[in-house]
Design a protein around this motif. Structure first.
Motif, PDB file in Angstrom:
ATOM      1  N   LEU A  38       3.275  -8.282 -15.208  1.00 57.19           N
ATOM      2  CA  LEU A  38       1.685  -8.533 -15.621  1.00 57.19           C
ATOM      3  C   LEU A  38       0.872  -7.279 -15.165  1.00 57.19           C
ATOM      4  N   THR A  39       0.005  -6.807 -15.804  1.00 59.56           N
ATOM      5  CA  THR A  39      -0.824  -5.705 -15.410  1.00 59.56           C
ATOM      6  C   THR A  39      -2.141  -6.363 -15.419  1.00 59.56           C
ATOM      7  N   LEU A  40      -3.212  -5.972 -14.563  1.00 62.32           N
ATOM      8  CA  LEU A  40      -4.768  -6.227 -14.432  1.00 62.32           C
ATOM      9  C   LEU A  40      -5.426  -4.914 -14.211  1.00 62.32           C
ATOM     10  N   ASP A  41      -6.426  -4.643 -15.145  1.00 62.25           N
ATOM     11  CA  ASP A  41      -7.121  -3.642 -15.252  1.00 62.25           C
ATOM     12  C   ASP A  41      -8.676  -4.031 -15.284  1.00 62.25           C
ATOM     13  N   ARG A  42      -9.561  -3.276 -14.560  1.00 63.82           N
ATOM     14  CA  ARG A  42     -10.850  -3.426 -14.349  1.00 63.82           C
ATOM     15  C   ARG A  42     -11.477  -2.385 -15.132  1.00 63.82           C
ATOM     16  N   PHE A  43     -12.589  -2.993 -15.983  1.00 66.09           N
ATOM     17  CA  PHE A  43     -13.503  -1.799 -16.505  1.00 66.09           C
ATOM     18  C   PHE A  43     -14.873  -2.549 -16.258  1.00 66.09           C
ATOM     19  N   GLY A  44     -15.453  -2.050 -15.265  1.00 70.00           N
ATOM     20  CA  GLY A  44     -16.643  -2.488 -14.652  1.00 70.00           C
ATOM     21  C   GLY A  44     -16.842  -3.941 -14.521  1.00 70.00           C
ATOM     22  N   SER A  45     -17.528  -4.512 -14.979  1.00 68.17           N
ATOM     23  CA  SER A  45     -17.554  -6.046 -14.529  1.00 68.17           C
ATOM     24  C   SER A  45     -16.554  -6.982 -15.244  1.00 68.17           C
ATOM     25  N   ARG A  46     -15.787  -6.459 -16.196  1.00 64.97           N
ATOM     26  CA  ARG A  46     -14.890  -7.033 -17.224  1.00 64.97           C
ATOM     27  C   ARG A  46     -13.588  -6.524 -16.805  1.00 64.97           C
ATOM     28  N   ALA A  72     -14.711 -12.111  -9.598  1.00 66.29           N
ATOM     29  CA  ALA A  72     -16.002 -12.697 -10.212  1.00 66.29           C
ATOM     30  C   ALA A  72     -16.141 -11.921 -11.442  1.00 66.29           C
ATOM     31  N   PRO A  73     -15.237 -11.689 -12.336  1.00 66.28           N
ATOM     32  CA  PRO A  73     -15.462 -11.082 -13.725  1.00 66.28           C
ATOM     33  C   PRO A  73     -16.617 -11.625 -14.551  1.00 66.28           C
ATOM     34  N   ASP A  74     -17.085 -11.064 -15.228  1.00 69.08           N
ATOM     35  CA  ASP A  74     -18.341 -11.282 -16.459  1.00 69.08           C
ATOM     36  C   ASP A  74     -17.270 -11.838 -17.514  1.00 69.08           C
ATOM     37  N   CYS A  75     -16.329 -11.112 -17.665  1.00 67.11           N
ATOM     38  CA  CYS A  75     -15.455 -11.417 -18.523  1.00 67.11           C
ATOM     39  C   CYS A  75     -13.799 -11.035 -18.387  1.00 67.11           C
ATOM     40  N   ALA A 102     -18.631 -11.746 -26.117  1.00 66.52           N
ATOM     41  CA  ALA A 102     -19.735 -10.774 -26.025  1.00 66.52           C
ATOM     42  C   ALA A 102     -19.613 -10.119 -24.750  1.00 66.52           C
ATOM     43  N   GLY A 103     -18.901 -10.644 -23.763  1.00 60.55           N
ATOM     44  CA  GLY A 103     -19.099 -10.057 -22.584  1.00 60.55           C
ATOM     45  C   GLY A 103     -17.717  -8.736 -22.464  1.00 60.55           C
ATOM     46  N   SER A 104     -17.263  -8.752 -23.505  1.00 55.67           N
ATOM     47  CA  SER A 104     -15.936  -7.791 -23.536  1.00 55.67           C
ATOM     48  C   SER A 104     -16.360  -6.371 -23.648  1.00 55.67           C
ATOM     49  N   VAL A 105     -17.624  -6.085 -24.039  1.00 53.43           N
ATOM     50  CA  VAL A 105     -18.376  -4.814 -24.538  1.00 53.43           C
ATOM     51  C   VAL A 105     -18.931  -4.277 -23.377  1.00 53.43           C
ATOM     52  N   LYS A 114     -19.848   8.680 -18.299  1.00 50.71           N
ATOM     53  CA  LYS A 114     -20.026   7.192 -18.629  1.00 50.71           C
ATOM     54  C   LYS A 114     -19.001   7.110 -20.004  1.00 50.71           C
ATOM     55  N   PHE A 115     -18.495   6.034 -20.232  1.00 52.88           N
ATOM     56  CA  PHE A 115     -17.681   5.636 -21.404  1.00 52.88           C
ATOM     57  C   PHE A 115     -18.017   4.156 -21.929  1.00 52.88           C
ATOM     58  N   ASN A 116     -17.948   4.033 -22.936  1.00 55.43           N
ATOM     59  CA  ASN A 116     -17.893   2.717 -23.600  1.00 55.43           C
ATOM     60  C   ASN A 116     -16.674   2.110 -23.725  1.00 55.43           C
ATOM     61  N   VAL A 117     -16.732   0.779 -23.492  1.00 58.68           N
ATOM     62  CA  VAL A 117     -15.156  -0.057 -23.411  1.00 58.68           C
ATOM     63  C   VAL A 117     -15.488  -1.337 -24.393  1.00 58.68           C
ATOM     64  N   ASP A 118     -14.341  -1.846 -25.076  1.00 58.12           N
ATOM     65  CA  ASP A 118     -14.283  -2.968 -25.816  1.00 58.12           C
ATOM     66  C   ASP A 118     -13.028  -3.640 -25.437  1.00 58.12           C
ATOM     67  N   LEU A 119     -12.978  -4.698 -24.516  1.00 60.13           N
ATOM     68  CA  LEU A 119     -11.537  -5.026 -24.202  1.00 60.13           C
ATOM     69  C   LEU A 119     -10.896  -5.727 -25.414  1.00 60.13           C
ATOM     70  N   LEU A 120     -11.604  -6.310 -26.498  1.00 58.31           N
ATOM     71  CA  LEU A 120     -11.155  -6.998 -27.614  1.00 58.31           C
ATOM     72  C   LEU A 120     -10.804  -6.012 -28.839  1.00 58.31           C
TER      73      LEU A 120
END
Length: 317
Positions: A38-46, A72-75, A102-105, A114-120
């Protein structure tokens, strides 16, 4: 029964030196952090969990609960990358277990960028975390220089290069959609788009075109996928990387730098660095290896599994 919250807290504490540098980092890197497969990655609040093995699938709910309590992730997005087939890896089953789709972006910061991310959006949200320290260094090397970013993906290296004062940062990638994401990252950082900075096409084709045009650069980054297909031709990193390194070296100005990296698990760091230096040295006899490295501190025990491996080297000429 493992105390997932305690293990998670211990893992998160190891990443403390990164907290002022970025809000995008790997929180858990498999068995080395007590979470095999298992890996767990953080991208800001998601956050995203990826399962590379079946060991902890039955503990999914307990692990998600621990993440929710501690971070406490938002997503929270979960991706199951268990199949060995390429199709499965590129399009893994995904589910949102905390928050909503919607919270994945969102956006993250990395040093001055700064970079844009989309976890989905497929398997990678738009930023390869294991290249962070190299991107930050590239930004310090590019003032007033011409920079080339091959297999550029979302152009994160070029954002750092331009923020560091590069005169031009050229990006080559086969995907127009991906290059559009690169343009969006430029805009996010207030960077203008300069002529010649975006090339939609095979990176190998770009290099050969640049050779014919006599183009030269002061810095080059070559970070190819292990395998790629384009217009009926295949790129296999094991067979084709070093010839491409030699071709790229002809584009490099004296006094320039050349960073080459790969996530191909069969490469060994020392021999990889020697091969790169030798390939560049055939064009620039005084080429020297500045450094060779693997992943940053958030990738604990880097190289111990196929899902966490990187060889990277920087050559100066």
């Amino acid at each position: 029964m493992a105390d997932w919250k305690k293990l998670l807290q211990q893992a998160h504490e190891k990443r403390k030196p990164l907290f002022e540098v970025t809000d995008a980092y790997r929180v858990v890197n498999g068995a080395a952090d007590g979470f095999p497969g298992l890996t767990l990655d953080r991208f800001g609040s998601r956050f995203q969990i990826q399962y590379f093995g079946p060991e902890l699938l039955r503990q999914k709910n307990a692990i998600v609960a621990a993440i929710g309590d501690l971070l406490a992730p938002d997503c929270l997005v979960v991706k199951e990358r268990l199949s060995s087939s390429g199709r499965s890896l590129e399009n893994p089953p995904m589910e949102v277990l905390i928050g909503d789709p919607a919270g994945s972006v969102g956006t993250v910061f990395e040093g001055p960028a700064k970079f844009n991310v989309d976890l989905l959006d497929t398997i990678n949200p738009g930023l390869f975390l294991d290249m962070r320290s190299i991107r930050l260094e590239v930004g310090t090397r590019c003032e007033g220089r011409r920079f080339l970013n091959l297999f550029s993906y979302t152009c994160s290296f070029s954002v750092h290069a331009r923020l560091g004062g590069a005169a031009i940062a050229t990006n080559a990638d086969i995907s127009g959609k991906i290059l559009d994401k690169g343009r969006a990252n430029f805009a996010l950082n207030g960077l203008d788009l300069r002529p010649g900075e975006f090339f939609k096409g095979n990176a190998v084709e770009y290099v050969h075109w640049a050779q014919k045009k006599g183009l030269k650069f002061d810095g080059i980054v070559l970070d190819p996928p292990s395998f790629a297909r384009f217009k009926g031709t295949n790129f296999n990193v094991r067979e084709h990387l070093m010839p491409l390194v030699s071709d790229c070296a002809t584009l490099l100005n004296q006094g320039g730098f050349f960073m080459v990296s790969s996530n191909y698990s069969e490469f060994e760091l020392n021999s990889f660095a020697r091969s790169v230096r030798d390939a560049v040295g055939a064009v620039h006899p005084h080429a020297k290896t500045s450094w060779k490295k693997s992943q940053d501190i958030d990738f604990v025990a880097s190289g111990s599994s196929k899902d966490s491996c990187l060889v990277a080297t920087l050559v100066e000429v």
